[in-house]
Scaffold this active site. Structure first.
Site, short mmCIF file in Angstrom:
data_model
loop_
_atom_site.label_atom_id
_atom_site.label_comp_id
_atom_site.label_asym_id
_atom_site.label_seq_id
_atom_site.Cartn_x
_atom_site.Cartn_y
_atom_site.Cartn_z
N SER A 260 -0.01 2.56 -2.55
CA SER A 260 -1.38 1.91 -2.21
C SER A 260 -2.09 1.68 -3.62
CB SER A 260 -2.11 2.60 -1.25
OG SER A 260 -1.43 2.66 -0.09
N HIS B 117 4.50 2.16 3.85
CA HIS B 117 3.98 3.03 5.03
C HIS B 117 4.72 2.61 6.45
CE1 HIS B 117 0.14 3.63 2.41
NE2 HIS B 117 0.85 4.83 2.42
#
Ligand code: PNS
Length: 158
Positions: free
Chosen positions: A126, A16
């Site tokens: 994630s 990210h």
């Protein structure tokens, strides 16, 4: 141009961060919109996620971090934003992004720009980090220091 980078960021990974760092090279201002993905189990509570990503991006003047309730298109409209930025690691990711992009275009005229994940960190997700963290493993190679420290200190559901 001001854009929104939406995600559940649970937790915010170095993948990210890479997309965000590249987005700030392309756009004047990036609002990180921390949302809830109804299909995913929470590791870190929403408020804490916003706080931690705020700490990770504290040195990035073009970046702000906000919680997102409700629809992404409404979040964008309220801030005068018409473009969202997302990352994709694979063809499968890209297909999912195509569907989401079409939905957001039809719901609220929001355009999506997909940046390909950088080759060396394209395997980090994630979901995988969450499963390692929940099993008590060391995730420090996959998330910024602030996040791994918080996970070690047990912010789960904080
Ligand atoms: O990191 P994720 O889990 O892929 O992020 C998904 C997220 C939070 C961006 C998406 O679920 C979202 O936009 N949620 C807000 C509700 C919404 O607008 N849903 C319709 C578009 S998918």
């Amino acid at each position: 141009m001001k854009v929104v980078m939406p995600g559940s960021f649970d937790p915010f990974t170095i993948g990210h961060l890479d997309i965000l760092e590249r987005a700030v090279q392309l756009f004047d201002q990036v609002i990180v919109a921390v949302g809830t993905n109804s299909g995913k189990r929470n590791l870190i509570g929403m408020e804490r996620r916003v706080e931690l990503i705020g700490q990770v991006t504290a040195g990035m003047a073009q970046v702000s971090v906000e919680a997102m309730d409700g629809l992404l298109v409404d979040f964008c409209r309220a801030r005068g934003v018409t473009v969202v930025v997302r990352g994709a690691r694979s063809g499968a990711d890209f297909e999912a992004e195509m569907a989401m992009a079409a939905l957001n275009a039809s719901l609220g005229g929001v355009e999506t720009i997909v940046l390909p994940a950088s080759a060396t960190i394209g395997y980090i997700s994630s979901s995988l980090v969450r499963s390692v963290a929940l099993a008590g493993g060391d995730v420090s190679a996959y998330v910024p220091n602030t996040i791994s420290q918080a996970l070690r200190e047990g912010v789960v559901h904080g």
